[in-house]
Design a protein around this motif. Structure first.
Motif, mmCIF file in Angstrom:
data_model
loop_
_atom_site.group_PDB
_atom_site.id
_atom_site.type_symbol
_atom_site.label_atom_id
_atom_site.label_comp_id
_atom_site.label_asym_id
_atom_site.label_seq_id
_atom_site.Cartn_x
_atom_site.Cartn_y
_atom_site.Cartn_z
ATOM 1 N N PRO A 220 -6.628 9.307 14.744
ATOM 2 C CA PRO A 220 -6.149 7.853 14.553
ATOM 3 C C PRO A 220 -6.918 7.457 13.199
ATOM 4 N N GLN A 221 -8.016 8.192 12.643
ATOM 5 C CA GLN A 221 -8.817 7.361 11.435
ATOM 6 C C GLN A 221 -7.661 7.573 10.390
ATOM 7 N N HIS A 222 -6.488 8.198 10.536
ATOM 8 C CA HIS A 222 -5.838 8.269 9.261
ATOM 9 C C HIS A 222 -5.230 6.633 9.134
ATOM 10 N N SER A 223 -4.999 6.249 10.311
ATOM 11 C CA SER A 223 -4.186 4.595 10.317
ATOM 12 C C SER A 223 -5.729 3.896 10.247
ATOM 13 N N THR A 224 -6.737 3.840 10.881
ATOM 14 C CA THR A 224 -7.885 2.918 10.706
ATOM 15 C C THR A 224 -8.530 3.037 9.385
ATOM 16 N N SER A 225 -8.405 4.227 8.746
ATOM 17 C CA SER A 225 -9.141 3.991 7.440
ATOM 18 C C SER A 225 -8.273 3.471 6.447
ATOM 19 N N LEU A 226 -6.917 3.779 6.499
ATOM 20 C CA LEU A 226 -5.832 3.173 5.335
ATOM 21 C C LEU A 226 -5.931 1.884 5.576
ATOM 22 N N ASP B 195 -5.345 -6.763 -7.936
ATOM 23 C CA ASP B 195 -4.606 -5.790 -8.689
ATOM 24 C C ASP B 195 -4.728 -4.377 -8.925
ATOM 25 N N THR B 196 -5.889 -3.904 -8.206
ATOM 26 C CA THR B 196 -6.229 -2.679 -7.875
ATOM 27 C C THR B 196 -5.139 -1.716 -7.068
ATOM 28 N N ARG B 197 -4.783 -0.745 -7.639
ATOM 29 C CA ARG B 197 -3.881 0.034 -7.124
ATOM 30 C C ARG B 197 -4.422 1.038 -6.039
ATOM 31 N N LEU B 198 -3.967 1.288 -4.981
ATOM 32 C CA LEU B 198 -4.351 2.150 -4.133
ATOM 33 C C LEU B 198 -3.392 3.671 -4.010
ATOM 34 N N ILE B 199 -3.927 4.755 -4.423
ATOM 35 C CA ILE B 199 -3.150 5.993 -4.344
ATOM 36 C C ILE B 199 -3.696 6.796 -3.280
ATOM 37 N N VAL B 200 -2.661 7.019 -2.400
ATOM 38 C CA VAL B 200 -2.945 7.917 -1.084
ATOM 39 C C VAL B 200 -2.817 9.404 -1.101
ATOM 40 N N VAL B 201 -3.624 9.978 -0.966
ATOM 41 C CA VAL B 201 -3.370 11.361 -0.759
ATOM 42 C C VAL B 201 -2.595 11.736 0.603
ATOM 43 N N GLY B 202 -1.349 11.988 0.571
ATOM 44 C CA GLY B 202 -0.653 11.979 1.921
ATOM 45 C C GLY B 202 -0.278 13.301 2.544
ATOM 46 N N GLY B 203 0.768 13.304 3.479
ATOM 47 C CA GLY B 203 1.027 14.573 3.902
ATOM 48 C C GLY B 203 2.602 14.961 3.869
ATOM 49 N N ALA B 204 3.062 16.254 4.143
ATOM 50 C CA ALA B 204 4.451 16.474 3.854
ATOM 51 C C ALA B 204 5.313 16.393 4.916
ATOM 52 N N LYS C 37 2.309 8.079 11.055
ATOM 53 C CA LYS C 37 1.984 6.706 11.404
ATOM 54 C C LYS C 37 1.254 5.858 10.384
ATOM 55 N N SER C 38 0.337 6.514 9.862
ATOM 56 C CA SER C 38 -0.431 5.865 8.694
ATOM 57 C C SER C 38 0.538 5.283 7.718
ATOM 58 N N LEU C 39 1.657 6.060 7.280
ATOM 59 C CA LEU C 39 2.615 5.808 6.003
ATOM 60 C C LEU C 39 3.299 4.598 6.599
ATOM 61 N N ALA C 40 3.822 4.774 7.779
ATOM 62 C CA ALA C 40 4.749 3.815 8.523
ATOM 63 C C ALA C 40 4.004 2.227 8.306
ATOM 64 N N GLU C 41 2.703 2.494 8.459
ATOM 65 C CA GLU C 41 1.944 1.027 8.704
ATOM 66 C C GLU C 41 1.671 0.739 7.367
ATOM 67 N N LEU C 42 1.606 1.651 6.341
ATOM 68 C CA LEU C 42 1.343 1.193 4.950
ATOM 69 C C LEU C 42 2.644 0.614 4.400
ATOM 70 N N ARG C 43 3.676 1.055 4.839
ATOM 71 C CA ARG C 43 4.855 0.562 4.341
ATOM 72 C C ARG C 43 5.127 -1.176 4.566
ATOM 73 N N GLU C 44 4.407 -1.553 5.735
ATOM 74 C CA GLU C 44 4.432 -2.840 6.152
ATOM 75 C C GLU C 44 3.627 -3.664 5.192
ATOM 76 N N ARG C 45 2.686 -3.094 4.455
ATOM 77 C CA ARG C 45 1.856 -4.032 3.504
ATOM 78 C C ARG C 45 2.599 -4.362 2.223
ATOM 79 N N SER C 46 2.703 -5.733 1.959
ATOM 80 C CA SER C 46 3.313 -6.358 0.761
ATOM 81 C C SER C 46 2.224 -6.786 -0.051
ATOM 82 N N ASP C 47 0.818 -6.624 0.275
ATOM 83 C CA ASP C 47 -0.194 -7.377 -0.082
ATOM 84 C C ASP C 47 -1.181 -6.432 -0.976
#
Length: 213
Positions: A76-82, A93-102, A134-144
């Motif tokens: 679950p820390q994949h979600s909480t950390s992200l 303005d800082t970019r966030l580049i995420v090492v993801g999964g396939a 799940k963490s990617l799906a949650e990240l998609r909700e971020r527009s900030d």
């Protein structure tokens, strides 16, 4: 202008590869680690990811999130950390580049079936794929947050060579002419640093991209 970046969880295999590639290409790199800095980064911040503050990450052009969790209780820390990193960088303005999964790459153009749902996907990796998806799906909700999620190939080779070459793709799972999906950590790091080097109009902000040989 030299880009100033931080790599979170820099002591991991992916983190170390990204740090090395960035340093070799002239970036000013800070390794964010919980213990002694085991990378070639010239600067280090010794701090747990979950304790990072806005002040800690202020002034970086980009933050690379190379955090990984593998045990059932830590997935679950994949979600909480992200979520924490996104909150810290929110509105900057800082970019966030995420090492993801396939596993969350799609097998169809309608984006209804993911690789992790396909026949033959290893059962042992399904919990990890679900947690990262799940963490990617949650990240998609971020527009900030100026995020980019980078999925590696299905066969992510820690000890593979650095060829300096890769194929850039998007949301859908792709293979080479032999039906293979593979990339080394070293060439994945090349792709990450290329993304960090991209001009604003070429950057994949608020998008998921994927890379393979």
């Amino acid at each position: 202008m030299t880009k100033n970046i931080a790599v979170v969880a820099a002591n991991g295999k992916a983190g170390r590869a990204i740090v090395k590639e960035a340093v070799d290409r002239g970036f000013d790199v800070t390794a964010i680690v919980r213990g002694e800095n085991g990378t070639v980064a010239p600067h280090a911040l010794i701090k747990d990811l979950f304790d990072l503050t806005s002040a800690d990450l202020a002034g970086f052009d980009a933050v690379v999130d190379a955090f990984g969790a593998w045990t059932p209780e830590s997935l679950p820390q994949h979600s909480t950390s992200l979520r924490h990193l996104s909150d810290v960088l929110s509105g900057t303005d800082t970019r966030l580049i995420v090492v993801g999964g396939a596993g969350s790459l799609y097998l169809d153009s309608a984006h209804t079936v993911q690789l992790s749902q396909s026949e033959g996907f290893p059962e042992a990796f399904k919990p990890l794929a679900a947690a990262m998806g799940k963490s990617l799906a949650e990240l998609r909700e971020r527009s900030d947050v100026k995020w980019t999620y980078v999925s590696p190939a299905a066969d992510f080779r820690a000890d593979g060579p650095r060829t300096g070459e890769y194929v850039l793709a998007g949301e859908e799972f792709t293979t080479n002419a032999d039906g293979e999906s593979a990339i080394s950590y070293a060439d994945y790091a090349v792709a990450i640093v290329d993304e960090l080097s991209a001009a604003p109009d070429d950057a994949h902000v608020m998008k998921r991209i994927s890379v393979r040989w």
